[in-house]
Design an enzyme around this catalytic site. Sequence first.
Site: not given
Length: 253
Positions: A165, A170, A172, A222
């Site tokens: 990303a 992202s 995260h 994922e």
Amino acid sequence: METQELPRRKRRKKRSVIGGIIKILFLTAVIVFCFCLDHFFHMEQTEGFSSDSLSAGISALPAPESFADEEDWMLILVNQSHPLPEGYEIHTVSLSNGEQIDERIYPALQDMFDAMREDGVYPVVASGYRTTQDQQQILDDKIEEWKAQGLSYEEAKSSAEEWVALPGYSEHELGLAADINADGIHSAGGDVYDWLAENAYRYGFIQRYPEDKTEITGIAYEPWHYRYVGEKAAAEIKEQGICLEEYLEERGK
Ligand SMILES: [Zn+2]
């Protein structure tokens, strides 16, 4: 003399009784005042009204919607078309291996890991919170990796962006996502992924990029990437077999 002394003594006695009552009343007033003062300061602390916001008046208070939707932080959408909210702030907690996550989801993550270990499955957080700079570094590394395989910079860049990303996009960077893998000693990847797919929702986590939703999420399958959305949303998402984008659309967000 004695007959005159007696009333005087009585009068003195009467005066001292009145004086005593006044003293008691005064002390009571002081105690009540102190109690009120203490209560007022205590309120200031617990409700977070600093003297600044009091003097600034109502405009300094949060808007009513933010009281009503105070759990919306769990459902913030970050994907290719929804960047990290501007000025997003995070308080992280460090895990034993140095990875970080949002402190608000730490208890749920800990409970989930404890439950996994009880079932004989041993996970690790391979990647938690990332700063935008971390995300840039991951992208740069990926570009270098592709270039080392003989691709031009442009080719390497577009290939890397298929997998990583862009910085600012992202999940995260929210601190609410974790890549969860096996410890590689006691468990293998498949054990961890199977357990998570079955049970993570009980702890408020969802598999964010399911195999059958890649066209909507824009991200390849994922099985390791889990996102905290809270127990209620996680249970609904799991039950309906939908992804976060679909869930938020249903809710009209
Ligand atoms: Zn991930």
